[in-house]
Design a protein around this motif. Sequence first.
Motif: not given
Length: 174
Positions: A29-44
């Motif tokens: 859900d957070a990936v969809a909300r922020l418009g990021l890739q899953r790998s970038q989400m884990y980096r953040l």
Amino acid sequence: MTVIAMSAAEISRFETLMRVQRRERRVVDAVARLGLQRSQMYRLLERLRDEGAAGLVSRKRGQPSNRRFSDAYREQILGIVRERYADFGPTLAAEYLAERHGITLSHETLRQLMISAGLWKAKAAKRSRLHQTRNRRERRGELIQVDGSDHDWFEGRGPRCAACWSISTMPPAS
């Protein structure tokens, strides 16, 4: 306590990542909300754990743009403009630079360069105030009117004079 300056987008990103970290929101859900890739989400998320909120602030803040012209190139352009086109506006100067010198840049970029070098003034800076502003009246329609012309106001029933009167009870215009 350290003060961190964050943009509205960075604050929104921080809140979303905190919800993911507290397991109030799923990563998908957070990936969809922020418009990021899953790998970038884990980096953040990792950066948030390591550095806190300061880790989410853009590393590019306060740095010059990668697309910025070098100082030598800017001075070359300004030298040509000073020497040959100092009395031109930015649009015409940009056209002449492209036509005669092979230097292509937008007129807005040239305008910014000319303003910073003092060769051009922005429209607002050129415009001077012609008239002193008048304070607003307390009531709508209130105005003192003066007619200074010598006129036969009383149509022969009195001396010729200049008239001055105040209109303070004028009804509002409809």
